[in-house]
Every structure is written in structure tokens, then in C-alpha cells.
Design a protein around this motif. Structure first.
Motif: not given
Length: 233
Positions: A64-75, A77-93
Motif C-alpha cells: 500500500k505504501a509503495l507509491p510513497e517510496i521514491q528512490i534515486g541516486f546522487s551524483h 562523490d570524489s571517490e566515484g561512489v554514488q549514494h542511494t536516496l530514499l525520498n530525497g534523503r541520503d541513506v547509503e550508510r
């Protein structure tokens, strides 16, 4: 040279994300970590009381909550690692924690979750020039990918790698036995689920990296890419 689609599948902690990320960097391709997307959904479920180690996953509430979950990736970083974004929040760690690892496979078996994320993954890859790793990329997400790789290593070696990652990246110190048990459990769930089970595509090239160092793995991938890409020119 034509920009192709590269699908890298394999068992958990086989090193596929690390090699996929570096391969994309070397080729100037876009990298997408499909596993991080399932981890982000799992983290959302945990944070909203829909998943826990003792109660399992509330499938109906999560669907039921799936429409509220937005997932993206950041550009990257300096080490070539992109971070996962959950509804715009960096949650990589947070998504790399053992708690998330213990629940991500059950979440990933939910048909509605897989359907939603597969559509999103396919949207990412429509233009080609992409490297994506996961469990069903070469079989379900991009069955027509020009280059498919299936990565494998022993459960013991993968547990050692996963333990090192947890200690260095997530700041956790579980025991080796706990991590090995988690790796084996995820293997079983991933390989036996009804929807898009983990399996080697018929036309995938198998890479057993149990006794290979990182440099050897990357050379193997680059050689394979050059052979396939030359044939697509």
C-alpha cells in the motif's frame, strides 16, 4: 563504438557491485545498484513499522505504501561512489547495515515490490550505456542485454568480504558466523523465490572470483567488454 547494456548478476557479497561500479567509471557508463533499491524499500519498511526481525514483513502495508517510496541516486562523490536516496534523503550508510541485510531478501520476494522496481530499473537503462548489477538483471530486467555476467564465489569467501564491508563501511562488528548464516539464508531465499529467482542467464558469462584479486576481475571484465563491444560496432 556502440554504447551497450551490461547486466551483472550474482550471489550476495560476491563483489559484483564493486566491479560494476568501477567498470561503469572506466567506460563512462551510468551505474545503477539495483540491490540498493531493494535495501532502500526495506529501510523504509523498517522505519515505518512494516518490517522487523521478530515480526517479519507486513506485506499488505508495504504494498500500500509503495507509491510513497521514491528512490534515486546522487551524483558520484570524489571517490566515484554514488549514494542511494530514499525520498530525497541520503541513506547509503543505513541500507548497508546487517539489520537491513537480514530483511531485504523477504522484501525482495514480494511481487509488487519487484514489479515496481523492475519498471524503474528499465527506465534507467532505456538509452543504453549502463551497467546494472543485481539478482535478475540479465534474466528479467534486461533479458536482451548485450553483455551478461554471472558472478559467484564460495559462501565462506563472501561472508569474509561482507564482514569486512560491515566493519569498514557501516561501523558494525557482527561475528563471522552471523554473517555467514545471513549469506547462506539470502542465497536460499534469492534462489527459491517464485518471482524472478536468482539464476544464471543462459547466455551469461560466468565469473568465479573466489581466488581472483580485484585487478584480475577488472581485467577479465574489460577483456570481455572489448570483445562484445567490438562485435556490436
Amino acid at each position: 563504438m556502440k554504447r551497450i547494456t551490461i547486466a551483472i548478476d550474482g550471489y550476495s557479497s560476491s563483489g559484483k557491485s564493486t566491479m560494476a561500479r568501477e567498470l561503469a567509471r572506466r567506460l563512462g557508463y551510468t551505474y545503477v545498484d539495483s540491490g540498493a533499491m531493494y535495501r532502500a524499500v526495506t529501510l523504509y519498511a523498517m522505519e515505518h513499522g512494516m518490517a522487523s526481525a521478530d515480526k517479519g514483513v507486513d506485506t499488505a502495508a508495504l504494498v500500500k505504501a509503495l507509491p510513497e517510496i521514491q528512490i534515486g541516486f546522487s551524483h558520484p562523490d570524489s571517490e566515484g561512489v554514488q549514494h542511494t536516496l530514499l525520498n530525497g534523503r541520503d541513506v547509503e550508510r543505513q541500507i548497508r547495515s546487517l539489520e537491513v541485510s537480514e530483511l531485504v531478501s523477504p522484501v525482495a520476494t514480494i511481487p509488487e515490490v519487484r514489479e515496481r522496481l523492475v519498471r524503474l530499473q528499465q527506465d534507467f537503462g532505456r538509452q543504453g550505456g549502463i551497467v546494472m548489477d543485481g539478482r535478475d538483471i540479465g534474466t528479467t530486467v534486461f533479458p536482451d542485454a548485450e553483455m551478461k555476467v554471472f558472478v559467484n564465489a564460495s559462501a565462506e569467501e563472501r561472508a569474509r568480504r561482507r564482514l569486512k564491508e560491515l566493519q569498514q563501511r557501516a561501523g558494525e562488528s557482527p561475528s563471522y558466523e552471523e554473517v555467514l548464516a545471513n549469506v547462506r539464508e539470502r542465497d536460499l531465499i534469492d534462489s527459491t523465490r517464485e518471482v524472478s529467482p536468482l539464476r544464471k542467464a543462459d547466455d551469461a558469462h560466468e565469473l568465479d572470483n573466489d581466488r581472483m584479486n580485484h585487478q584480475q576481475q577488472m581485467q577479465w571484465l574489460i577483456d570481455l567488454y572489448n570483445k562484445i563491444a567490438d562485435g556490436q560496432s
